[in-house]
Design a protein around this motif. Structure first.
Motif, PDB file in Angstrom:
ATOM      1  N   TYR A1500       0.843  -1.209   0.000  1.00 26.69           N
ATOM      2  CA  TYR A1500       0.000   0.000   0.000  1.00 26.69           C
ATOM      3  C   TYR A1500       0.871   1.249   0.000  1.00 26.69           C
ATOM      4  CZ  TYR A1500      -4.399  -2.483   0.740  1.00 26.69           C
ATOM      5  OH  TYR A1500      -5.512  -3.264   0.569  1.00 26.69           O
ATOM      6  N   TYR A1501       1.932   1.204   0.821  1.00 30.87           N
ATOM      7  CA  TYR A1501       2.817   2.375   0.856  1.00 30.87           C
ATOM      8  C   TYR A1501       3.398   2.663  -0.518  1.00 30.87           C
ATOM      9  CZ  TYR A1501       2.853   3.164   5.891  1.00 30.87           C
ATOM     10  OH  TYR A1501       2.495   3.500   7.166  1.00 30.87           O
ATOM     11  N   ASN A1502       3.582   1.603  -1.262  1.00 34.40           N
ATOM     12  CA  ASN A1502       4.203   1.747  -2.568  1.00 34.40           C
ATOM     13  C   ASN A1502       3.285   2.418  -3.584  1.00 34.40           C
ATOM     14  OD1 ASN A1502       6.025   1.449  -4.546  1.00 34.40           O
ATOM     15  ND2 ASN A1502       5.897  -0.762  -4.691  1.00 34.40           N
ATOM     16  N   SER A1503       1.969   2.228  -3.431  1.00 34.26           N
ATOM     17  CA  SER A1503       1.110   2.647  -4.551  1.00 34.26           C
ATOM     18  C   SER A1503       0.015   3.655  -4.190  1.00 34.26           C
ATOM     19  CB  SER A1503       0.470   1.409  -5.170  1.00 34.26           C
ATOM     20  OG  SER A1503      -0.040   0.596  -4.158  1.00 34.26           O
ATOM     21  N   TRP A1504      -0.106   4.042  -2.917  1.00 35.19           N
ATOM     22  CA  TRP A1504      -1.273   4.869  -2.551  1.00 35.19           C
ATOM     23  C   TRP A1504      -1.267   6.235  -3.229  1.00 35.19           C
ATOM     24  CZ3 TRP A1504      -0.636   9.626  -0.269  1.00 35.19           C
ATOM     25  CH2 TRP A1504       0.643   9.914   0.174  1.00 35.19           C
ATOM     26  N   ALA A1505      -0.066   6.808  -3.444  1.00 30.51           N
ATOM     27  CA  ALA A1505      -0.027   8.223  -3.835  1.00 30.51           C
ATOM     28  C   ALA A1505      -0.666   8.446  -5.201  1.00 30.51           C
ATOM     29  CB  ALA A1505       1.413   8.723  -3.834  1.00 30.51           C
ATOM     30  N   PRO A1576       6.226  13.163   6.419  1.00 34.62           N
ATOM     31  CA  PRO A1576       6.686  12.193   5.426  1.00 34.62           C
ATOM     32  C   PRO A1576       8.011  11.633   5.899  1.00 34.62           C
ATOM     33  CG  PRO A1576       6.932  14.424   4.605  1.00 34.62           C
ATOM     34  CD  PRO A1576       6.279  14.521   5.935  1.00 34.62           C
ATOM     35  N   ARG A1577       8.141  10.292   5.856  1.00 33.22           N
ATOM     36  CA  ARG A1577       9.398   9.685   6.313  1.00 33.22           C
ATOM     37  C   ARG A1577      10.531  10.260   5.469  1.00 33.22           C
ATOM     38  NH1 ARG A1577       7.121   4.545   5.836  1.00 33.22           N
ATOM     39  NH2 ARG A1577       8.978   3.669   4.839  1.00 33.22           N
ATOM     40  N   SER A1578      11.727  10.235   6.062  1.00 31.60           N
ATOM     41  CA  SER A1578      12.828  10.880   5.341  1.00 31.60           C
ATOM     42  C   SER A1578      13.090  10.182   4.013  1.00 31.60           C
ATOM     43  CB  SER A1578      14.084  10.836   6.192  1.00 31.60           C
ATOM     44  OG  SER A1578      14.330   9.498   6.545  1.00 31.60           O
ATOM     45  N   ASP A1579      12.650   8.896   3.918  1.00 25.87           N
ATOM     46  CA  ASP A1579      12.912   8.198   2.649  1.00 25.87           C
ATOM     47  C   ASP A1579      11.691   8.265   1.726  1.00 25.87           C
ATOM     48  OD1 ASP A1579      11.300   6.724   4.232  1.00 25.87           O
ATOM     49  OD2 ASP A1579      12.300   4.805   3.904  1.00 25.87           O
ATOM     50  N   ALA A1580      10.679   9.057   2.113  1.00 26.56           N
ATOM     51  CA  ALA A1580       9.478   9.105   1.271  1.00 26.56           C
ATOM     52  C   ALA A1580       9.863   9.612  -0.123  1.00 26.56           C
ATOM     53  CB  ALA A1580       8.451  10.047   1.886  1.00 26.56           C
ATOM     54  N   MET A1582      10.000  11.368  -3.638  1.00 22.66           N
ATOM     55  CA  MET A1582       9.599  12.672  -4.141  1.00 22.66           C
ATOM     56  C   MET A1582       8.245  12.576  -4.842  1.00 22.66           C
ATOM     57  SD  MET A1582      11.384  15.077  -3.478  1.00 22.66           S
ATOM     58  CE  MET A1582      12.927  15.839  -3.692  1.00 22.66           C
ATOM     59  N   GLU A1583       8.125  11.499  -5.685  1.00 24.50           N
ATOM     60  CA  GLU A1583       6.892  11.459  -6.495  1.00 24.50           C
ATOM     61  C   GLU A1583       5.660  11.312  -5.606  1.00 24.50           C
ATOM     62  OE1 GLU A1583       9.598   7.945  -7.519  1.00 24.50           O
ATOM     63  OE2 GLU A1583       9.825  10.078  -7.284  1.00 24.50           O
ATOM     64  N   ASN A1584       5.814  10.657  -4.432  1.00 21.19           N
ATOM     65  CA  ASN A1584       4.653  10.533  -3.546  1.00 21.19           C
ATOM     66  C   ASN A1584       4.212  11.892  -3.024  1.00 21.19           C
ATOM     67  OD1 ASN A1584       4.726   7.845  -3.910  1.00 21.19           O
ATOM     68  ND2 ASN A1584       5.205   7.296  -1.798  1.00 21.19           N
ATOM     69  N   ILE A1585       5.190  12.708  -2.626  1.00 21.64           N
ATOM     70  CA  ILE A1585       4.836  14.028  -2.078  1.00 21.64           C
ATOM     71  C   ILE A1585       4.178  14.870  -3.179  1.00 21.64           C
ATOM     72  CG2 ILE A1585       5.767  16.095  -1.001  1.00 21.64           C
ATOM     73  CD1 ILE A1585       7.993  14.412   0.148  1.00 21.64           C
ATOM     74  N   ILE A1586       4.797  14.836  -4.364  1.00 22.55           N
ATOM     75  CA  ILE A1586       4.237  15.628  -5.469  1.00 22.55           C
ATOM     76  C   ILE A1586       2.821  15.151  -5.797  1.00 22.55           C
ATOM     77  CG2 ILE A1586       4.511  16.148  -7.923  1.00 22.55           C
ATOM     78  CD1 ILE A1586       6.731  17.508  -6.726  1.00 22.55           C
ATOM     79  N   ALA A1587       2.657  13.817  -5.880  1.00 20.94           N
ATOM     80  CA  ALA A1587       1.328  13.282  -6.229  1.00 20.94           C
ATOM     81  C   ALA A1587       0.303  13.720  -5.194  1.00 20.94           C
ATOM     82  CB  ALA A1587       1.380  11.758  -6.312  1.00 20.94           C
ATOM     83  N   LEU A1624       9.564  23.486   4.864  1.00 22.80           N
ATOM     84  CA  LEU A1624      10.762  23.662   5.693  1.00 22.80           C
ATOM     85  C   LEU A1624      11.681  22.448   5.576  1.00 22.80           C
ATOM     86  CD1 LEU A1624       9.372  25.212   8.983  1.00 22.80           C
ATOM     87  CD2 LEU A1624      10.970  26.249   7.398  1.00 22.80           C
ATOM     88  N   THR A1625      11.089  21.250   5.374  1.00 23.53           N
ATOM     89  CA  THR A1625      11.917  20.035   5.400  1.00 23.53           C
ATOM     90  C   THR A1625      12.282  19.542   4.011  1.00 23.53           C
ATOM     91  OG1 THR A1625       9.884  18.755   5.484  1.00 23.53           O
ATOM     92  CG2 THR A1625      10.983  19.192   7.562  1.00 23.53           C
ATOM     93  N   ARG A1626      11.636  20.058   2.968  1.00 30.25           N
ATOM     94  CA  ARG A1626      11.938  19.565   1.624  1.00 30.25           C
ATOM     95  C   ARG A1626      12.397  20.708   0.738  1.00 30.25           C
ATOM     96  NH1 ARG A1626      11.386  15.427   3.842  1.00 30.25           N
ATOM     97  NH2 ARG A1626      10.504  13.479   3.139  1.00 30.25           N
ATOM     98  N   GLU A1627      13.624  20.594   0.228  1.00 26.69           N
ATOM     99  CA  GLU A1627      14.198  21.694  -0.539  1.00 26.69           C
ATOM    100  C   GLU A1627      13.712  21.736  -1.988  1.00 26.69           C
ATOM    101  OE1 GLU A1627      16.181  24.172   0.171  1.00 26.69           O
ATOM    102  OE2 GLU A1627      16.560  23.707   2.261  1.00 26.69           O
ATOM    103  N   SER A1628      13.176  20.620  -2.465  1.00 24.40           N
ATOM    104  CA  SER A1628      12.914  20.524  -3.904  1.00 24.40           C
ATOM    105  C   SER A1628      11.962  21.611  -4.395  1.00 24.40           C
ATOM    106  CB  SER A1628      12.305  19.164  -4.207  1.00 24.40           C
ATOM    107  OG  SER A1628      11.465  19.250  -5.313  1.00 24.40           O
ATOM    108  N   PRO A1629      12.363  22.358  -5.440  1.00 24.77           N
ATOM    109  CA  PRO A1629      11.499  23.432  -5.959  1.00 24.77           C
ATOM    110  C   PRO A1629      10.144  22.909  -6.451  1.00 24.77           C
ATOM    111  CG  PRO A1629      13.579  23.342  -7.174  1.00 24.77           C
ATOM    112  CD  PRO A1629      13.634  22.285  -6.159  1.00 24.77           C
ATOM    113  N   ASP A1630      10.134  21.691  -7.022  1.00 25.80           N
ATOM    114  CA  ASP A1630       8.850  21.152  -7.502  1.00 25.80           C
ATOM    115  C   ASP A1630       7.852  21.042  -6.367  1.00 25.80           C
ATOM    116  OD1 ASP A1630       9.950  20.945  -9.940  1.00 25.80           O
ATOM    117  OD2 ASP A1630      10.434  18.803  -9.790  1.00 25.80           O
ATOM    118  N   ILE A1631       8.348  20.525  -5.241  1.00 27.16           N
ATOM    119  CA  ILE A1631       7.449  20.350  -4.097  1.00 27.16           C
ATOM    120  C   ILE A1631       6.980  21.722  -3.614  1.00 27.16           C
ATOM    121  CG2 ILE A1631       7.418  19.674  -1.668  1.00 27.16           C
ATOM    122  CD1 ILE A1631       9.050  17.274  -2.381  1.00 27.16           C
TER     123      ILE A1631
END
Length: 2047
Positions: A1500-1505, A1576-1580, A1582-1587, A1624-1631
């Motif tokens: 589920y963690y793999n595909s929910w986003a 979001p876990r530190s290993d979450a 990127m695509e999950n957060i964006i989705a 604050l915790t994610r530097e990625s410009p997309d996010i």
């Protein structure tokens, strides 16, 4: 040392040196000479030859050491071969003289040996040039051998080998003499001489035909003799000789020479027969059966058997894989025959049988596993199956035969058991190695593998049943799809045949073995199997007493099944725990009284059953404790305890029970003890404190009065020794390739090693690392090892007085025994005590008072002086542990003193070795040596011992100890480094090479010294460079040593040196040394080589690779590697090695080495790497049964017929890798992925075909990935369609990466298409097999991912083509709808969860892409409406594909949306914290079952986003309005999917309104998102957060959810806070951009809400006065905002965070700090600009959700930030574009200035004040004093002022002081030098002059119009020179024209009168027109146009002016005439193309 670097020896220097330094100096010179001679010109050599020969031969007389004599010899040989040869005979004569000398003194020996060595090298190098002199030489040497001692014999043998090598066939006359001499040496006392003789004979057999023809028998017998009493090296050398000779005999073509000897060809049978004789009868020969043999007492000595075993392997390897393939059936039947009934001798005792079985297994494993490719292995497996069937028939016949001979037959049956065991074991290993590639083998019904294995499960012999079970386990691990099927079958047979004892044990073994396999099968077995097995087990236990014939078997089987069930882990076991605990409770008597009554009843049989049952129960509980630690709660532990005291009571009674009932109980009672000890050792000691005394007493008895007389040191001690110390004990204890068979030689004659039948319970356990099968020891031994472990635990937990008693008892028991018995007791006691010290050290316990310490020291001291070297090692380790536990410096010093005293007085080897090691180990656990005094004492003593040349053992141990001390002393050792190095070098140069153990210790010392010196070795001082040279010298000596382990040491020393001082290590020499040893037969040497390579390639991969290839091209004669570096480079050689190698650690190192090489070189050597990978993968193509793709690729047609061996032979050259294993192919596929990744980092040309082709044309050496796309696709296709599931997964992964990376690469030849389009057939064909019904779910899940990526990539635009792949997804969806019930029960339920979610995720991805495409196209459509017709047509095509894709999904959207919602609901339940576990539905979710909840979670963690995003998109496209008609009836929390059918309609809740359904869905999506985004876990990913953020965007894109969030302020604030935390915790410009977009939508929702409230209030209060309207919006009437509750505050916080992150200068706190210098402009990145702009857009919207008062409180912040951004980023860009951020801040200003709040009554005055201040701030930007003005972009600031003037209410800007400053700015700008600035200024004024409010515009007109006119009048003199200046003038004219239009009537005429002369002055006459520049021409046209327009408009003024100025009139007329024609044309053009200005206006039109 540098002085030694000359062609001739520097004798002056040499003579000044000390004795010892001389030898070093000479060695260095000789080394230099060796490198120099081959590269020196011939002339130079001839010039100096005489002198050189003199110097070199004089060295022979100087008693040179072994390495020196070898170098002298080599140099002499090279000197003669490159220079003149005339004096060579003198040299040879001189050597012969030295050898003939009668001087036998030891001091003269080195000279003799040097002469021998010298002769060898001269003949080797010069060979036949030396003519006939060799007969005398050989004769002389052989004569010398008669009375030579071992070193002499050793050197002579090696020399003869060299002579033979050099002379080749010319040496025939001497062959017989040499053969005779070597024969005697082959059975020499000295092992080194035997090795040398074997090498000599190996060389001899190349030319001496008689060795493998007439004398073959005697050679073979000789080899057998040589094996007797041999060591590992001898066995290796002699087996090589024997195997090679026999192979030669078999394959030799008949030669004329041999016909004289009436030589007949020998057949394979005869060769095998010869080897078999050795295996079965040993060395006692064929003819003379010795007396022992006749009496039948002698058994073959083990070393002979092991040697012969190795010879078998050499024999087969020499003949090669293809030979083995052809002759496999003969080979197999012979090998299996070795353990068959026809040779009862070999298997007369169980021990012999186990030893022989091991040997046979080893032969099969090494040949079948090592030489054959996968196809041949499958054929071999079929052969083995036939063998099993044959034996099965024999057994069946015997079992069914009921006549008299039955008894004889049963003997026959038991005899066939060993053959079956070997066959089954090999079959299991084969299939295990083949993995899923073995699928065709098992599907082949004609072979019937499964039937064969299952049929022998009923064999009468227990070892066969066990091995058959093990074989099934291997099958289940290799082919996980069979696990559940086999389990069912075995359980079914077990239940059916409950009354047959064989069946009960056989099938229970099988079930247990299969359960043990489950943890190796990632896909698991169905959860329900646990229940079935538990039921069967209970049934067996309950029915055990019904039938006494099989009660033992049933009891054992029942407990075995329960114990095996425990390995499935807590998830399964927790359901059966109560039943198991109940059985456990019942198996032991509940009170001591019951036990007493038990003792009086029963007979030996009932006791046997009881003991079996109880041992089984103990085993089951141990298995439970080991595998289900998670279930061991206090409550469970309490329930486990009650039976323990009773179990211990029984333990104490065992001996009396055995006495009463006879010896038949011996084994069962031993097993019971063993199992009880094992269980207690894993339980926490607290749980059985009460039984400590009883248990300790029993375990001590087991140790001190052992049942067996077996010396078990090799089992007990190695784990207790330190692994470094074990190196002292020679190769036997080290890891070798032959460990599996060599092990039995360690054990003395009484035990052959472990075997499965000793302990059936080990069948479900995990196998030890190196073993292929569990090897439990016999119970008598395993009891001892269990007792030592348990003793260790208990001893560390008992009281101190008790400890003293125990130790004294142990000491007494040693004293009271004698002889060998004493050794065994001592061994057991020391093991036990050592274990207890280990425990004490781990739990930081203390040993106790003085008496205890004293006893302990006595105990260990005794062992330190034991005869058994292994025990001495263990005792030294124990000594160190003792010091650690007591940890008192005085005590430690006392221990050291004991050793010092002993070493000073003792003269015997034993105590000297033991105590010297004790000194080295003493400080091992005390954090190193801290006292210099102790260090000096140790070093002094060890120096002395290490020079004791009488005993190599003492030297080796002392040096080893010294190496430990060097390590422990660390920096303290620096003072001793130089003397130690000198000592090491001296010994290296003098110790004979036959003492390998001394050399190995020297190597360890050198290694320790290099580590101690560390980075200091880089230094350049004289001392450091001397040390460095010494280290390098030492390494060079060791590299030349003949012993492989010493060479391994040399390599690791060089590796250390390379790490610390890389510049000083000669890389090319090192690499050549590594390449030569890459295929060594010594595992440790190969490991050292690869470990060194791994380090080298991390820094210098390219150099290493080049050196390797260069080395092969030079191809020195002594370098013939088994690997083809020339063709495939070092990389290919490593890949080949990886394929052949079986050692796990080595394979891991090779993979890492290759990965490093790939990372640093793949891009430069792209074709090379891709070809390597392709060759490896292509080898799998010919093995495939998958239909090849019907594409246009030619390779497919060129398939070869594999059956014909000829083609495959001729194909060898093209296929550097013959049949690589699947694991190697998987690695190659992973490499391809890495290569793509590397290329991606290397540059865009790899993914752009046009660019790549251009650059390739420019430089043909360039290489780009995109040019190899066909190869990439082909490799991915080959891998994805293989038999091996792992390879299929890797292939699909590769395909996925290729699709993702190349999807957008256009095809230059067909515009509008992409390059991947031509491969759609391949992609489709690669995916199709993955959707076949029998495919494992993990492969299907991966394939779904590829499908969705392919469809989503947009490569294929034609719908019909897309349908192929789409159809695959549709079929999967149908499977999903069938629900859990329809899933085949092959795997664990969680796998169906995995597959379903993969399918849903794939559909979600496709749907998301379809929706996004459609959205983009509708945008494009709106855009294209403005463009021309052709664009519309092309647009229509695109839309069709996008909407088509959407149509494809639309058909299934109804189903999908329900399934998506169901999956999200499952996910929402699964992410609840554990405290809500009770609220989860009892029967599980829609797609998971309650039992497999843990396994399902990751899927589920793999595909929910993506599912979440798709669901949100679906809900928004239906706008939350549509609710399915049937949806109203259902309960949303369990959507109608096939899996909810179990719910009866009556239990369904009442109907829900659409509003409720929507609300639930809204909260489901919002809840999941917030839960995830909160933390979001530190290993979450990127695509999950964006989705997740995109899902929220989609959600708030439609009105209904916006109304929900707008109306619920708390919800909005919570969301904003979560998003704030996210950025604050994610530097990625997309996010960050996505988060900003969500914030904007939330704000928009709030605005809508406020508007709605205001509107409804106005409607309600229509009649009332406006004043009484209540305030809506935040800040009510006070203007206060509450942090945490306020949406406005949260939004501001968010935006400030973004802005300050990008522009720290905005933070007022920071501006003062020196870190941020104000006025320095930072250029933002593109992403940064986008973020800042988005934040400003949001800021300008904030006032709209405030009440007027609220707006006043936020306005200052917003203005500060907006103007701050303007100030910080208003910098001129190159192309005069406005920076994005400036544009955004101007837009935001405009929004604020025109905000209704600025005009609302309550806030108007405050706003006006604030806006004025803002304008002042903008004006102040200009006036910065520090001369930084030029940095600001005046245009931006002017535009800002203009925005203020035009957008705010007049009262803001019309105050005089402000107005004056604004006008001032415009004036300055009008005079700017920059035409662009002027042009912009005119544009802005243009808009101000047109302001409708005159109070605003007039002051500007008055002040600025005159200067504009003036500037334009000046133009007449300075005509424009370029386009920019032209634009300025045109714009100025436009301003005046506009002014004229807006002026009042009475002033208009003046203005026209000003304007016309200016325009006319721009006109040119006809002559001037021709020569004018472009700019003036354009100006002329522009002026004419304007005149044409203005003339008619203001005709009166025009006429008046014309009449008053004739010059003007004339000018105008001539211009009109001259231009009449061209004007027509050009005006038409102008109308179409009004210049750049309009487009710029579009972009920056903020006004």
């Amino acid at each position: 040392m540098e002085l030694a670097h000359s062609l001739l020896l520097n004798e002056e220097e040499y003579n000044q040196l000390g004795e010892y330094q001389k030898s070093e100096f000479i060695f260095e010179w000789l080394r230099f000479l060796e490198k120099l001679l081959p590269v020196t010109s011939r002339a130079d050599i001839r010039e100096n030859q005489k002198k050189l020969v003199e110097q070199l031969t004089s060295l022979l007389n100087n008693a040179p050491g072994p390495p020196t004599r070898r170098l002298v010899a080599k140099n002499l040989a090279v000197l003669y071969s490159t220079g003149d040869t005339f004096s060579v005979y003198q040299t040879i004569e001189k050597c012969n003289e030295l050898i003939r000398s009668k001087d036998d003194s030891p001091s003269y020996l080195p000279t003799k040996l040097a002469a021998v060595v010298c002769l060898g090298y001269l003949y080797k190098k010069l060979g036949r040039i030396l003519g006939n002199s060799f007969t005398d030489t050989v004769g002389n040497v052989l004569k010398a051998m008669k009375n030579a001692e071992s070193q002499g014999r050793y050197e002579i043998m090696l020399s003869l080998q060299n002579i033979l090598k050099g002379l080749g066939a010319a040496a025939v006359p001497c062959h017989r003499d040499i053969y005779k001499a070597a024969r005697s040496c082959l059975t020499d006392r000295s092992m080194a001489v035997r090795c040398a003789a074997a090498k000599c004979l190996l060389e001899l057999q190349n030319e001496a035909v008689f060795m493998w023809s007439t004398d073959l028998d005697s050679v073979v017998t000789l080899c057998f003799k040589s094996f007797e009493g041999s060591n590992y090296d001898v066995r290796l050398a002699v087996s090589k000789l024997l195997g090679t000779i026999l192979a030669r005999a078999l394959t030799s073509k008949q030669t004329p020479a041999s016909t004289k000897h009436n030589f007949r060809r020998i057949s394979l049978e005869e060769v095998m027969e010869l080897l078999g004789t050795g295996f079965l009868r040993g060395s006692s020969g064929f003819l003379r059966a010795s007396g022992d043999m006749l009496k039948g007492t002698s058994s073959v000595s083990r070393d002979v058997r092991v040697g012969v075993t190795q010879a078998y392997v050499v024999f087969a390897s020499t003949l090669g894989g293809q030979w083995l393939e052809r002759n496999f059936s003969a080979f197999l039947s012979h090998i299996l025959d070795l353990v068959s009934q026809s040779h009862p001798k070999a298997i007369q005792s169980q021990m012999d049988a186990i030893g022989c079985r091991r040997c046979v297994s080893f032969i099969l494993r090494a040949t079948v596993g090592g030489l054959l490719g996968e196809k041949a292995q499958i054929a071999a497996a079929k052969e083995i199956c036939q063998a099993i069937w044959k034996l099965k028939k024999v057994v069946d016949a015997a079992m069914s035969d009921s006549n008299l001979e039955t008894r004889i037959m049963t003997a026959d049956v038991t005899a066939s058991q060993h053959v079956l065991v070997c066959a089954l074991q090999e079959l299991g290993s084969l299939i295990h190695g083949l993995g899923t590639t073995a699928a065709p083998l098992l599907q082949d019904s004609s072979t019937g593998v499964l039937e064969a294995v299952i049929s022998v499960i009923l064999h009468p012999s227990i070892s066969v049943r066990l091995t058959a079970a093990w074989c099934l386990r291997c099958i289940a691990v290799a082919l996980p799809s069979y696990a559940s099927l086999l389990l069912d079958r075995c359980i079914e047979r077990l239940s059916a045949l409950k009354s047959s004892p064989e069946a009960v044990t056989g099938y229970s073994f099988a079930v247990a073995a299969l359960l043990g396999a489950v943890k190796h099968c990632p896909l698991g077995i169905p959860h329900g199997k646990g229940k079935v097995i538990m039921t069967v087990a209970e049934d067996l236990l309950c029915s055990a007493s019904q039938n006494s014939r099989i009660s033992v078997q049933r009891t054992q089987a029942g407990w075995l099944l329960i114990a095996a069930l425990m390995t499935l882990g807590p998830a399964v076991v927790q359901h059966h725990l109560p039943r198991m605990l109940l059985l456990w409770k019942c198996v032991f008597p509940s009170s001591p009284k019951d036990l007493e009554t038990e003792k009086t009843r029963g007979d030996s049989f009932t006791w046997q059953v009881t003991l079996e049952g109880r041992a089984g129960a103990l085993c089951a509980i141990k298995s439970f404790v080991s595998h289900c630690a998670g279930l061991l709660t206090d409550e469970v532990v309490q329930r486990l305890l009650p039976p323990l005291p009773s179990a211990v009571d029984l333990l104490t009674q065992l001996s009396s029970i055995c006495k009463s009932y006879g010896n038949s109980l011996k084994t069962s009672s031993t097993v019971y003890r063993h199992k009880l000890y094992e269980l207690l050792a894993v339980l926490p000691p607290k749980t059985y404190e009460g039984s400590f005394c009883a248990v300790l007493k029993e375990s001590v008895a087991d140790l001190t009065v052992p049942d067996s007389q077996i010396d078990a040191s090799t089992f007990l001690l190695p784990p207790l020794c330190h692994k470094d110390d074990l190196l002292l004990l020679g190769p036997l204890l080290q890891e070798t390739d032959h460990r599996f068979i060599e092990e039995q030689l360690l054990l003395g004659n009484s035990v052959a090693g472990g075997s499965l039948e000793y302990d059936p319970y080990s069948i479900y356990e995990k196998v030890a690392k190196r073993d292929s099968i569990p090897k439990p020891l016999p119970p008598v031994l395993s009891v001892v090892s269990a007792a030592t472990r348990l003793f260790g635990v208990i001893f560390s937990h008992i009281g101190e007085t008790h400890r003293l008693q125990v130790l004294e008892q142990l000491l007494n028991s040693i004293k009271q025994t004698k002889g060998s018995r004493q050794q065994i007791v001592q061994l057991n006691v020391v093991s036990a005590f050592s274990t207890s010290l280990k425990h004490l050290a781990n739990c930081k316990g203390s040993l106790g008072p003085e008496e205890v310490k004293r006893s302990a020291v006595t105990l260990v001291m005794g062992a330190l002086e034991s005869n058994n070297p292994l025990l001495r090692c263990a005792a030294a380790e124990c000594w160190a542990r003792l010091a650690q536990v007591v940890s008192d410096s005085a005590f430690t010093a006392g221990l050291a003193q004991v050793s010092f005293d002993k070493l000073k007085s003792a003269r015997d080897v034993v105590s000297r070795t033991g105590h010297s090691l004790a000194l080295g180990c003493l400080y091992r656990y005390l954090g190193g040596i801290g006292s210099t005094q102790h260090l000096n004492a140790c070093v002094g003593i060890l120096y002395t011992l290490s020079q004791d040349s009488t005993s190599p053992d003492v030297q080796a141990w002392a040096l080893h100890s010294l190496s430990l001390i060097v390590d422990l002393a660390g920096p303290l050792y620096h003072v001793h480094v130089e003397p130690t190095l000198s000592l090491i070098l001296m010994l290296l140069l003098t110790v004979p090479p036959t003492y390998t153990e001394v050399h190995q210790s020297l190597g360890r010392c050198l290694n320790a010294l290099i580590t101690t010196l560390g980075p200091e070795l880089q230094g350049s001082s004289a001392t450091v460079s001397a040390l460095r040279t010494s280290c390098l010298l030492g390494c060079a000596v060791m590299q030349d040593n003949p012993d492989c382990l010493v060479q391994a040491q040399a390599i690791s020393c060089l590796q250390q040196l390379h790490m610390f001082a890389p510049r000083h290590v000669n890389l090319s020499n090192l690499v050549s040394c590594l390449c030569v040893n890459l295929c060594s037969s010594y595992l440790l040497l190969r490991r050292a080589v690869v470990a060194c390579l791994r380090q080298l390639v991390q820094r210098e991969a390219a150099e290493v690779s080049e050196y390797a290839v260069a080395l092969v091209k030079e191809s020195r004669e002594d370098f013939t590697p088994d690997i083809n570096i020339r063709e495939i480079g070092l990389e290919g050689a490593l890949l080949g090695l990886l394929d052949k190698e079986l050692d796990q650690r080595l394979c891991q190192d090779i993979k890492e080495t290759l990965s490093h090489m790939l990372t640093s070189m793949a891009v430069e050597k792209l074709s090379f790497w891709l070809k390597l990978c392709k060759d490896v993968l292509a080898a799998s193509a010919d093995f495939n049964t998958v239909a090849s793709v019907d594409t246009t690729q030619e390779e497919e047609t060129a398939k070869v017929d594999d059956a014909s061996i000829l083609t495959s032979e001729s194909d060898e050259r093209f296929h550097p890798f013959s049949n690589p294993r699947w694991s190697t192919r998987v690695f190659a596929a992973e490499c391809v992925c890495k290569i793509i990744n590397q290329c991606e980092n290397a540059g865009s040309a790899h993914f752009d075909i046009t660019l790549a082709q251009e650059r390739k044309q420019r430089d043909s050496r360039d290489d780009f990935l995109v040019l190899h796309l066909a190869d990439l696709i082909r490799m991915a296709f080959m891998a994805a369609t293989d038999h091996s599931d792992q390879l299929r997964l890797s292939g699909l992964q590769t395909l996925l990466i290729v699709v993702r990376k190349f999807a957008a690469v256009p095809e230059p030849e067909f515009p509008g298409h992409v390059i991947l389009e031509q491969y759609q057939a391949n992609v489709g064909a690669a995916l199709r097999p993955a959707f076949a019904p029998e495919t494992p779910p993990d492969v299907t899940a991966k394939a779904c991912q590829v499908c969705s990526a392919w469809i989503a990539s947009g490569v294929v635009s034609d719908l019909n083509d897309l349908r192929r792949v789409h159809q695959l997804l549709v079929s999967s969806l149908v499977k999903v709808q069938a629900g859990k019930e329809a899933q085949g029960q092959q795997y664990n339920e969680s796998t169906s969860t995995m597959e379903i979610l993969a399918v849903l995720k794939a559909w979600a991805e496709v749907y998301i892409v379809a929706v996004e495409k459609q959205k983009n196209q509708s945008d494009a459509h709106n855009h294209s409406l403005k463009t021309t017709k052709s664009a519309e047509e092309s647009y229509r095509d695109i839309t069709s594909s996008a909407s088509g894709l959407l149509d494809l999904v639309q058909a299934d959207l109804g189903t999908l949306s329900k399934l998506w919602l169901a999956a999200l609901q499952d996910f929402a339940l699964l992410i609840l914290p554990s405290e809500y576990a009770s609220q989860l539905p009892a029967e599980g979710g829609t797609f998971y079952t309650a039992e497999t909840i843990e396994n399902a979670r990751p899927h589920y963690y793999n595909s929910w986003a993506l599912i979440l995003y798709a669901t949100a998109l679906w809900l928004t496209t239906t706008g939350f309005i549509v609710v399915d008609p049937d949806e109203g009836v259902t309960n949303l929390s369990r959507p109608v999917t096939p899996t909810t059918m179990c719910q009866d309609s009556s239990t369904r809740p009442s109907v829900k309104s659409p509003e409720d359904v929507n609300t639930e869905r809204f909260h489901l999506i919002l809840g999941i998102s917030v839960e995830f985004l909160c933390s979001p876990r530190s290993d979450a990913a990127m695509e999950n957060i964006i989705a997740c953020l995109r899902a929220l965007q989609a959600l708030f894109d439609v009105p209904w959810p916006r109304s929900k969030i707008g109306g619920d302020q708390e919800l909005g604030v919570e969301l904003l806070n979560v998003l704030h935390r996210l950025i604050l915790t994610r530097e990625s410009p997309d996010i960050q951009l996505a988060a900003l977009e969500v914030v904007r939508l939330i704000l928009f929702a709030a605005q809508e809400h406020v508007k709605e409230k205001r509107r409804s209030a106005e409607v309600d209060d229509g009649a009332a006065e406006k004043e009484t309207l209540p305030e809506f919006g935040e800040g009510k009437d006070t203007g206060g905002l509450v942090p945490g509750k306020s949406l406005v505050f949260a939004t501001l916080e968010f935006c400030v965070c973004i802005l300050v992150r990008q522009l720290p200068q905005l933070n007022p706190k920071l501006t003062c700090s020196p870190a941020v210098q104000s006025g320095k402009h930072l250029l933002l990145s593109e992403d940064g600009s986008r973020l800042v702009s988005a934040a400003l857009v949001i800021l300008s919207d904030v006032p709209a959700i405030c009440s007027p008062e609220g707006s006043v409180s936020v306005l200052p912040t917003i203005l500060y930030l907006t103007i701050g951004v303007l100030k910080e980023t208003a910098v001129k860009l190159q192309d005069d574009q406005l920076p994005l951020t400036v544009a955004a801040s101007l837009q935001a200003l405009k929004g604020l200035l025109s905000s209704p709040m600025a005009r609302a009554e309550k806030s108007r005055t405050a706003w006006t004040d604030l806006l004025r201040s803002a304008l002042v701030t903008v004006l102040d930007c200009w006036d910065q004093v520090d001369g930084l003005l030029q940095q600001h972009d005046e245009v931006s600031l002017l535009t800002a002022i203009t925005v203020f003037i035009l957008s705010s209410s007049p009262e803001v800007t019309t105050i005089e002081c402000l107005q004056k400053r604004c006008i001032e700015k415009f004036k300055i700008t009008l005079d700017s030098k920059d035409p662009f600035v002027q042009y912009k200024c005119y544009q802005l004024l243009h808009s101000i002059f047109q302001h409708p409010n005159k109070t605003v515009s007039y002051p500007y007109i008055h002040s600025l119009a005159p200067s504009i006119v003036r500037k334009l009048q000046e133009t007449e003199k300075a005509k424009p020179e370029n386009a920019a200046e032209l634009h300025v003038i045109q714009e100025g004219i436009k301003v005046l024209t506009a002014l004229t239009a807006t002026a009042e009537e009475e002033h208009r005429a003046h203005l026209v009168a000003c304007l016309l002369p200016i325009l006319i002055s721009f006109l040119l006459d006809e002559n001037a027109l021709g020569s004018a520049t472009n700019a003036t021409k354009n100006l002329h046209e522009f002026a004419l146009q304007n005149l044409m327009q203005i003339g008619p408009q203001y005709s009166s003024v025009f006429k008046k002016l014309m009449s008053s100025s004739p010059t003007m009139k004339a000018r105008l007329e001539s211009a009109v005439k001259g231009n009449q024609e061209s004007i027509k044309v050009k005006t038409a053009k102008h109308a179409k193309n009004p210049g750049k200005s309009s487009s710029i206006q579009l972009k920056t039109n903020f006004l």
